[in-house]
Design an enzyme around this catalytic site. Structure first.
Site, PDB file in Angstrom:
ATOM      1  N   SER A 125       0.826  -1.208   0.000  1.00 50.60           N
ATOM      2  CA  SER A 125       0.000   0.000   0.000  1.00 50.60           C
ATOM      3  C   SER A 125       0.858   1.255   0.000  1.00 50.60           C
ATOM      4  O   SER A 125       1.974   1.267   0.539  1.00 50.60           O
ATOM      5  CB  SER A 125      -0.858  -0.028   1.266  1.00 50.60           C
ATOM      6  N   TYR A 150      -1.711  -1.524  11.232  1.00 53.39           N
ATOM      7  CA  TYR A 150      -2.052  -1.983   9.878  1.00 53.39           C
ATOM      8  C   TYR A 150      -0.954  -1.580   8.893  1.00 53.39           C
ATOM      9  O   TYR A 150      -0.432  -2.397   8.138  1.00 53.39           O
ATOM     10  CB  TYR A 150      -3.401  -1.392   9.432  1.00 53.39           C
ATOM     11  N   LYS A 154       2.123  -3.815   6.572  1.00 49.49           N
ATOM     12  CA  LYS A 154       2.465  -3.724   5.137  1.00 49.49           C
ATOM     13  C   LYS A 154       3.984  -3.628   4.976  1.00 49.49           C
ATOM     14  O   LYS A 154       4.577  -4.296   4.125  1.00 49.49           O
ATOM     15  CB  LYS A 154       1.771  -2.513   4.491  1.00 49.49           C
TER      16      LYS A 154
END
Ligand code: UDP
Length: 340
Positions: A125, A150, A154
């Site tokens: 992302s 979160y 990644k």
């Protein structure tokens, strides 16, 4: 020889679109999902679009023996890993849940790839760039410290993949998505957020459908031309096609190193207000919206320099924001009517 691609999280928003594009490009696709964050609407839509049912396995990627069995049952040439929790706010409240699920599931995928030699594509992302100092961001732009667990998963998963490619000779690709929006042109698959949407476009379409009273635009005092945040909104079908190109590059032996990273965006910054106005115009709808305070954790502006993907993957985003917003609305109408 037809190649087989495993899509973990294949019943979700991005996974279902990728399943369609891979299948239409001639790959055999195995869909696996534990349905923890979706129902079978998108899988059924995939079957309707393709006119066939790709094999579906209901399983949890945190279960290492289930992952090993899957790789024993199918000859997997490449795996695309989407299966992960994705709510930024929840990850701040429940970091262990996020670290356990998102890291363990990917470790299991990497272990299976190490043993089978499957190529690995990780769904990363633009969040890894944080609030960038220079725009647009290239793959060489610094990854900044993550602002949520979160986002951290990644970065950590990218590092897992990089290190495994270097140690075990695996082939790996990380695609850094900007803001995926829209729905399949058939309106048979799309985004199905549970509860109140966090993301802008589902919030817009649900407001237009009367499911939400009013859209709040978070912040109109940012240092941008109209005061609202700038993002790189990428059509979901365009984004899905990038996966086909990346899988092909890995399986055809075209990679220039064992681990490659690509930005998947349009290169075009669009403000929240511009997006809202475009939605209203293309769909002939007046949206009830208001300006609200900034949302914690939002960056002012981020958009991609997608030239590496354009050149190396032979891929380019082609759909206009208007086309994409028309598709998002067609999908929302179908889903809303279906529910009533
Ligand atoms: N946004 C907004 N109202 C909403 C949801 C999002 O104004 O109800 C804004 C948000 O502040 C950001 C942009 O829309 O500037 C995109 O947010 P989204 O959550 O879709 O993606 P993000 O860029 O945060 O990953």
């Amino acid at each position: 020889m037809i190649k087989t691609v495993l899509v973990s999280g294949g019943a979700g928003f991005i996974g279902s679109h990728v399943t369609v594009e891979l299948s239409q490009a001639g790959y055999e696709v195995v869909v696996a999902d534990n349905m923890s964050n979706c129902d079978d609407t998108n899988y059924k839509g995939v079957c309707a679009i393709l006119g066939k049912e790709p094999p579906f396995i209901n399983m949890d990627f945190c279960d290492s023996s289930a992952v090993a069995k899957l790789f024993a049952d199918y000859k997997i040439d490449a795996v695309i890993h989407f299966a992960a929790f994705k709510a930024v706010g929840e990850s701040v409240a429940e970091p262990l849940k996020y670290y356990r699920n998102n890291l363990l599931s990917f470790l299991n995928v990497l272990e299976a790839a190490r043993q089978s030699g499957a190529a690995v594509l990780f769904s990363s992302s633009a969040t890894v760039y944080g609030e960038p100092e220079e725009l647009p961001v290239t793959e060489a732009s610094p990854r900044l410290p993550a602002t949520s667990p979160y986002g951290n998963t990644k970065q950590i998963c990218e590092d897992f993949l990089r290190d495994c490619c270097s140690a075990y000779g695996l082939r790996g690709t990380a695609l850094r998505y900007f803001n995926p929006i829209g729905a399949h042109p058939s309106a048979l698959i799309g985004e199905l957020p549970r509860g109140v949407p966090n993301n802008l476009v589902p919030y817009i379409t649900q407001t237009a459908a009367g499911k939400r009273e009013r859209l709040s635009i978070f912040g109109n005092d940012y240092p941008t031309p109209d005061g609202t945040c700038l993002r790189d909104y990428i059509d979901i079908t365009d984004l899905a096609k990038a996966h086909v190109c990346a899988v092909r590059r890995m399986l055809d032996g075209k990679m220039e190193s064992g681990y490659e990273v690509f930005n998947i965006g349009t290169g075009r910054p669009v403000s929240v207000l511009e997006l809202v106005n475009a939605f209203e115009k293309v769909n002939g709808i007046r949206l009830n919206y208001c300006f609200a305070p900034r949302r914690a954790g939002d960056v002012t502006a981020v958009w991609a320099d997608p030239s590496l993907a354009n050149e190396k993957l032979g891929w380019k985003a082609v759909r206009s924001v208007e086309e994409t917003l028309a598709a998002a609305w067609a999908w929302e109408k179908r889903i809303s009517l279906h529910e009533e």
